[in-house]
Scaffold this motif. Structure first.
Motif, PDB file in Angstrom:
ATOM      1  N   UNK A 854       0.828  -1.203   0.000  1.00 48.80           N
ATOM      2  CA  UNK A 854       0.000   0.000   0.000  1.00 48.80           C
ATOM      3  C   UNK A 854       0.864   1.254   0.000  1.00 48.80           C
ATOM      4  N   UNK A 855       1.927   1.213   0.836  1.00 48.11           N
ATOM      5  CA  UNK A 855       2.803   2.392   0.894  1.00 48.11           C
ATOM      6  C   UNK A 855       3.502   2.572  -0.450  1.00 48.11           C
ATOM      7  N   UNK A 856       3.916   1.436  -1.056  1.00 51.64           N
ATOM      8  CA  UNK A 856       4.607   1.535  -2.345  1.00 51.64           C
ATOM      9  C   UNK A 856       3.650   2.052  -3.423  1.00 51.64           C
ATOM     10  N   UNK A 857       2.374   1.637  -3.350  1.00 51.19           N
ATOM     11  CA  UNK A 857       1.399   2.155  -4.308  1.00 51.19           C
ATOM     12  C   UNK A 857       1.235   3.664  -4.129  1.00 51.19           C
ATOM     13  N   UNK A 858       1.218   4.086  -2.872  1.00 52.02           N
ATOM     14  CA  UNK A 858       1.145   5.526  -2.636  1.00 52.02           C
ATOM     15  C   UNK A 858       2.358   6.222  -3.253  1.00 52.02           C
ATOM     16  N   UNK A 859       3.502   5.560  -3.081  1.00 54.37           N
ATOM     17  CA  UNK A 859       4.712   6.152  -3.632  1.00 54.37           C
ATOM     18  C   UNK A 859       4.634   6.202  -5.165  1.00 54.37           C
ATOM     19  N   UNK A 860       4.150   5.088  -5.797  1.00 54.16           N
ATOM     20  CA  UNK A 860       4.042   5.056  -7.257  1.00 54.16           C
ATOM     21  C   UNK A 860       3.036   6.089  -7.753  1.00 54.16           C
ATOM     22  N   UNK A 861       1.923   6.187  -7.030  1.00 48.96           N
ATOM     23  CA  UNK A 861       0.915   7.153  -7.433  1.00 48.96           C
ATOM     24  C   UNK A 861       1.469   8.570  -7.375  1.00 48.96           C
ATOM     25  N   UNK A 862       2.193   8.823  -6.324  1.00 48.60           N
ATOM     26  CA  UNK A 862       2.749  10.175  -6.196  1.00 48.60           C
ATOM     27  C   UNK A 862       3.790  10.426  -7.286  1.00 48.60           C
ATOM     28  N   UNK A 863       4.590   9.393  -7.576  1.00 45.98           N
ATOM     29  CA  UNK A 863       5.585   9.552  -8.626  1.00 45.98           C
ATOM     30  C   UNK A 863       4.902   9.731  -9.990  1.00 45.98           C
ATOM     31  N   UNK A 864       3.856   8.919 -10.213  1.00 46.34           N
ATOM     32  CA  UNK A 864       3.138   9.004 -11.504  1.00 46.34           C
ATOM     33  C   UNK A 864       2.530  10.378 -11.693  1.00 46.34           C
ATOM     34  N   UNK A 865       1.956  10.862 -10.637  1.00 51.69           N
ATOM     35  CA  UNK A 865       1.359  12.190 -10.737  1.00 51.69           C
ATOM     36  C   UNK A 865       2.422  13.237 -11.043  1.00 51.69           C
ATOM     37  N   UNK A 866       3.565  13.046 -10.443  1.00 49.61           N
ATOM     38  CA  UNK A 866       4.631  13.992 -10.721  1.00 49.61           C
ATOM     39  C   UNK A 866       5.085  13.887 -12.191  1.00 49.61           C
ATOM     40  N   UNK A 867       5.220  12.615 -12.690  1.00 51.48           N
ATOM     41  CA  UNK A 867       5.671  12.420 -14.082  1.00 51.48           C
ATOM     42  C   UNK A 867       4.627  12.907 -15.082  1.00 51.48           C
ATOM     43  N   UNK A 868       3.379  12.578 -14.788  1.00 49.30           N
ATOM     44  CA  UNK A 868       2.326  12.999 -15.701  1.00 49.30           C
ATOM     45  C   UNK A 868       2.209  14.504 -15.796  1.00 49.30           C
ATOM     46  N   UNK A 869       2.466  15.094 -14.678  1.00 47.23           N
ATOM     47  CA  UNK A 869       2.389  16.557 -14.720  1.00 47.23           C
ATOM     48  C   UNK A 869       3.534  17.136 -15.534  1.00 47.23           C
ATOM     49  N   UNK A 870       4.648  16.387 -15.654  1.00 43.49           N
ATOM     50  CA  UNK A 870       5.796  16.877 -16.402  1.00 43.49           C
ATOM     51  C   UNK A 870       5.816  16.314 -17.827  1.00 43.49           C
ATOM     52  N   UNK A 871       5.550  14.997 -18.040  1.00 41.66           N
ATOM     53  CA  UNK A 871       5.633  14.318 -19.335  1.00 41.66           C
ATOM     54  C   UNK A 871       4.668  13.160 -19.306  1.00 41.66           C
ATOM     55  N   UNK A 872       3.756  13.091 -20.280  1.00 41.28           N
ATOM     56  CA  UNK A 872       2.681  12.113 -20.159  1.00 41.28           C
ATOM     57  C   UNK A 872       3.168  10.696 -20.026  1.00 41.28           C
ATOM     58  N   UNK A 873       3.968  10.222 -21.039  1.00 39.51           N
ATOM     59  CA  UNK A 873       4.416   8.831 -20.965  1.00 39.51           C
ATOM     60  C   UNK A 873       5.930   8.783 -21.180  1.00 39.51           C
ATOM     61  N   UNK A 874       6.642   9.129 -20.202  1.00 39.39           N
ATOM     62  CA  UNK A 874       8.099   9.098 -20.387  1.00 39.39           C
ATOM     63  C   UNK A 874       8.567   7.658 -20.416  1.00 39.39           C
ATOM     64  N   UNK A 875       9.697   7.522 -20.966  1.00 38.50           N
ATOM     65  CA  UNK A 875      10.300   6.183 -21.023  1.00 38.50           C
ATOM     66  C   UNK A 875      11.312   6.053 -19.907  1.00 38.50           C
TER      67      UNK A 875
END
Length: 984
Positions: A854-875
């Motif tokens: 659960x904590x890791x999912x929170x971490x991934x979600x937060x990271x995804x939100x950060x990436x999406x806000x910067x670049x939609x689908x980065x590699x």
């Protein structure tokens, strides 16, 4: 015309004036009545009145006498004719009655004249001192008038004497001590007064000497075995017709009032007293005199008078009175004493009581003379009576004297022993037998309750005989004496049947002992007296019999040695120097010695090392730490104890003060003394450990820890607590700020006895972390958990085997904080959960992993939100070097897919809160923690778990479904890869 006779005053009458007035009157009846009615104080005038009355009654007398005489030959009784005459002529009857009364009055008048010669006027001049007899200022005229008839008339007025009953006059004369005048009365009217003799004697004042009235005292007549009667000498030389009893009876029948008779007075004893009644009367009179006046000499004179007539029984009473007079007049007594003695009281006293009465007020300066002057004569009388009774008692004198001595106070008995020394002549000695002297001394001293008369006891001991060695028996009899003394110790020990042994009981015990045994007993007494003086010197005196009781009782000797060592325990003033205590130690060691004769002293059963230990304990228990340091650390110390023994004593004394303390603050009270006591020996591990424990106790009490609501915890409760970490738990639970002082709490744990105990420190950190978590102080909780992790990691890196208990505390603490939704630092939570996965048992991995996911999912979600806000689908480049698009949830889904191939799904993985499985493990490790891990409603909402009572405390209970052993190993490998561990 009024008769001038009635107007004449009695004081103005003279014989001439009486004849002048009465001779002119022709009525004989009236004149006789007038003479009878008049009573004057002048003797001559009264005689004239009586003579005229008798003369004028002669005619009536002649007529009655003729009728009585002339009718004697007729058939009718002469008294009847006389009665008829008196009834026809009542005036003649009255005149005859008056004549009879005047004749008795004339006899009284003649008696009065004789009494006047014997009356003695007692004035002030006879009551004063002899020095006033020749008073130069006395009035000559007054001196001439003393003893005049006028004064005597005042003592016994003539009118009263003529009219009063003879008994009244006799009682008055006896009360006024007019014994010569009373003698005249008894001589003339003894027949009438004899029945009232005892009443007359009782009227005499008690202080009057019986020799003054001995002629009236009852006298024994041996020939008749009863009392002698009084004789009388009536003054009537002739008889009168009116004295005839028939005439008196006829006058009474004619209505004339009869003459009073003394014989009619009640209470009269007409018959003489028997010998027994006479003896009883004398005893009663003696008691009356002694009880009312205390004058034994007067009673003795009375007894001598009765005994002189041969009355049996008065001789012994005389002896008793003589002995009683010694008690009253010769025995020492205070001036203020008002003690009454009676013959009956004396007779009821036992010989022992008499001796004590003789000596009750004697002092040490007068006791010997009192015994010689008072007691010895009394004992001689008792011996004589026993011989006279036919039952002689040769031991009577010694028995009674010895009985008094053994019951006397020591200061009174000491002069008696000094007056009985063997070096004195036998005639002068009060106690003449040497063996009796030793027996009485032993009984008196061992029976005494005195605690401070050692000088007096030594005086008595110095009077004891010293038998020659040839006279004393051999060693075998000495052993017998020692056996006797040992049995004496049991004899003097109090019991339910005999609470206290008296000196008289001990005298009976010593009675069979002879010279050899008595000599040995005196040697033992010498040792006991010396020991008693030493104990008294140090304010712990013991009764002399205690040395017998404790001779074979080492526990009793130890108890008294402790009292001696603590003699100053009740005082706060220290002596000026330790020399006094060195002297105390020397005396204690001296009391533990055995003499050359083989006799042990008071502490003879205690080894010298133990005596030194008792002495040191006494110093410490008395708070004399400065003295103890000086005596222990000075060169050539007399306290020869090993360092270990000294430590043991100091620790024992310190703990005693600790256990008795009511306040845990080691700066005040008994706790301060307990701490100071540990400064006496040289520092050692044990001493330092005890000091730290006292400091820890003081700190615990400063946190206001309670044993019960409202009652602060006591030091003794802290010492008796088996799990001392629970005390730390109570501090943390009762003080909201305590968890913030980690080092202070850890230092407290070390001082509680857990220094170097890593397990205790880890448990303490776990408790601190739990409290911080309850207070939602997540940063501090993380620091504590990080400290635990670093500590465990350091142990593992150092190759130290970490115990399962430490591991459990560590992973549970990490798991508790790592799963908290309110703790927003995801990276720290992942770190903690990762470390929890490394240390937890295999069966807990799945549960911890769920939280980690659960904590890791929170971490991934937060990271995804950060990436999406910067670049939609980065590699990004994966670990194999391939470039892929970072789509949300792909990494986690890939990991989950791969794990599902190796394990059987656990039902708990799909529960709303998989972390419930960890609760059981945490509850096990924190079973002693009185905390509750609080979860707010906000935390429940974040975690998505249902609201239930179980959320108030984390629970690790699990269902029955468990992964197989092979799946568990595969799962562990997957988790190891997940957290970056080596692929083992």
């Amino acid at each position: 015309m009024a008769n001038p006779w009635s107007t004449l005053a009695d004081e103005g009458l003279t014989p001439e004036s009486v004849r002048t007035h009465l001779d002119s009157i022709t009525n004989d009846h009236w004149v006789a009545a007038a003479c009878f009615d008049r009573l004057v104080s002048d003797i001559a005038t009264q005689r004239t009145l009586i003579d005229i009355g008798l003369q004028r009654s002669a005619s009536a007398l002649t007529r009655a006498c003729d009728i009585y005489s002339n009718t004697a030959s007729t058939s009718q009784s002469n008294t009847n004719f006389l009665l008829d005459h008196f009834r026809r002529e009542p005036l003649d009857a009255q005149v005859c009655h008056i004549r009879a009364c005047l004749r008795k009055r004339l006899d009284r008048l003649n008696t009065y004249v004789e009494l006047q010669k014997e009356l003695v006027v007692k004035g002030f001049e006879n009551e004063g001192d002899d020095e006033w007899e020749d008073d130069p200022w006395a009035d000559e005229e007054d001196s001439q008038q003393k003893g005049s008839p006028e004064d005597k008339s005042a003592i016994l007025p003539l009118p009263e004497f003529l009219t009063d009953d003879l008994l009244v006059t006799a009682l008055s004369l006896a009360a006024q001590e007019q014994f010569p005048a009373l003698g005249v009365l008894v001589e003339r009217y003894g027949k009438f007064l004899f029945p009232h003799r005892l009443v007359i004697l009782e009227s005499t004042p008690e202080h009057t000497s019986p020799s003054d009235y001995r002629q009236f005292l009852p006298t024994y007549d041996p020939s008749k075995d009863c009392e002698q009667q009084w004789t009388s000498n009536l003054s009537w030389s002739d008889t009168d017709w009116t004295d005839n009893p028939d005439v008196q009876s006829t006058l009474e029948q004619a209505g004339v009032k009869p003459l009073p008779s003394p014989e009619c007075i009640p209470g009269a004893i007409k018959t003489p007293l028997s010998s027994s009644a006479l003896l009883r009367w004398y005893r009663e009179q003696i008691d009356r005199i002694i009880s009312r006046t205390g004058n034994v000499d007067t009673a003795l004179v009375l007894t001598q008078h009765g005994a002189s007539s041969g009355l049996f029984g008065l001789d012994e009473i005389g002896e008793d009175l003589s002995l009683l007079s010694r008690l009253v007049y010769d025995a020492p007594r205070p001036l203020t004493e008002d003690e009454d003695h009676t013959l009956s009281g004396w007779s009821n006293m036992s010989p022992s009581e008499v001796i004590r009465s003789y000596l009750s007020h004697s002092t040490s300066a007068t006791i010997v003379k009192s015994i010689q002057r008072l007691v010895v004569p009394y004992l001689f009388v008792l011996e004589s009576r026993a011989e006279r009774s036919g039952d002689p008692d040769p031991s009577l004198r010694n028995r009674l004297l010895y009985e008094y001595i053994v019951s006397a106070p020591l200061e009174i008995a000491a002069p008696i022993f000094e007056a009985s020394k063997p070096i004195l002549p036998a005639v002068e000695r009060l106690i003449k037998d040497d063996e009796d002297l030793a027996r009485i001394a032993l009984a008196l001293l061992y029976g005494s309750d005195s605690l401070d008369e050692w000088v007096t006891m030594s005086r008595i001991f110095e009077c004891m005989p010293a038998w020659d060695s040839d006279y004393v028996a051999d060693a075998g009899q000495e052993d017998e004496a020692d056996t006797t003394i040992a049995s004496l110790g049991a004899f003097v020990t109090p019991s339910t049947t005999q609470p206290r042994v008296t000196a008289s009981d001990l005298l009976l015990f010593f009675q069979p002992l002879h010279a050899s045994s008595l000599s040995r007993a005196l040697d033992i007494l010498d040792v006991h007296l010396e020991s008693g003086e030493i104990l008294s010197r140090w304010n712990v005196p013991a009764k002399l019999r205690w040395f017998l009781q404790s001779a074979n009782d080492d526990n009793e000797q130890r108890s008294w040695a402790r009292r001696m060592a603590r003699r100053a325990g009740g005082t706060s003033d220290e002596p000026d120097s330790p020399e006094e205590y060195e002297w105390l130690l020397e005396d204690m060691i001296k009391l533990s010695n055995t003499g050359e004769s083989g006799l042990r002293s008071a502490f003879g059963l205690i080894p010298k090392d133990e005596v030194a230990s008792i002495f040191l304990s006494g110093l410490l228990n008395s708070g004399k730490f400065r003295i103890a340091k000086t005596l222990l650390h000075k060169p050539h110390s007399k306290i020869s104890l090993s360092p270990t023994a000294i430590e043991d004593i100091c620790l024992s004394c310190s703990r005693e003060f600790y256990d008795n303390a009511t306040d845990g603050n080691y700066k005040v009270g008994d706790m301060s003394i307990a701490y100071s006591c540990l400064t006496v020996p040289k520092p050692s591990d044990r001493i330092i450990k005890e000091q730290e424990f006292i400091e820890a106790t003081s700190r615990i009490c400063s946190f206001n820890v309670t044993s019960r609501p409202g009652i602060p915890i006591s030091p003794i409760e802290i010492r008796l607590t088996k799990d001392r970490l629970s005390l730390v738990s109570r501090i943390l639970s009762s003080n909201n700020e305590a968890y913030k002082h980690t080092e202070v709490v850890l230092d407290l744990v070390r001082k509680l006895g857990f220094k170097g105990d890593s397990t205790a420190e880890i448990k303490t950190l776990g408790m601190i972390s739990d409290v911080a978590l309850q207070n939602e102080d997540f940063d501090r909780a993380y620091k504590i958990d990080k400290q635990i992790v670093d500590f465990v990691a350091g142990l593992k890196d150092g190759g130290v085997d970490v115990g399962e208990e430490v591991k459990e505390v560590c992973w549970v603490a990490c798991y508790q904080l790592g799963r908290q939704p309110e703790f927003e630092d995801v990276q720290k939570k992942l770190y903690l959960l990762g470390y929890a996965l490394r240390l937890c048992p295999p069966e807990r991995i799945v549960d911890i992993l769920a939280a980690w996911r659960r904590v890791d999912e929170e971490d991934l979600e937060s990271r995804t939100e950060e990436l999406n806000s910067a670049k939609p689908f980065p590699s990004r480049t994966d670990r194999r070097g391939r470039t892929t698009r970072n789509e949300p949830g792909i990494a986690l889904k890939s990991i989950a897919d791969r794990l599902q191939k190796h394990i059987t799904p656990s039902p708990l993985v799909h529960t709303p809160d998989a972390a419930l499985l960890a609760s059981k493990t945490f509850s096990h490790i924190t079973a002693n923690f009185p905390f509750s891990v609080r979860s707010s409603s906000r935390a429940s909402q974040r975690s998505g778990s249902p609201a239930s009572p179980m959320m108030n405390r984390v629970s690790l209970d699990q269902d029955d479904g468990r992964p197989s052993a092979q799946a568990s190993r595969v799962f562990q490998k997957g988790i190891g890869w997940l957290i970056g561990a080596d692929g083992e």
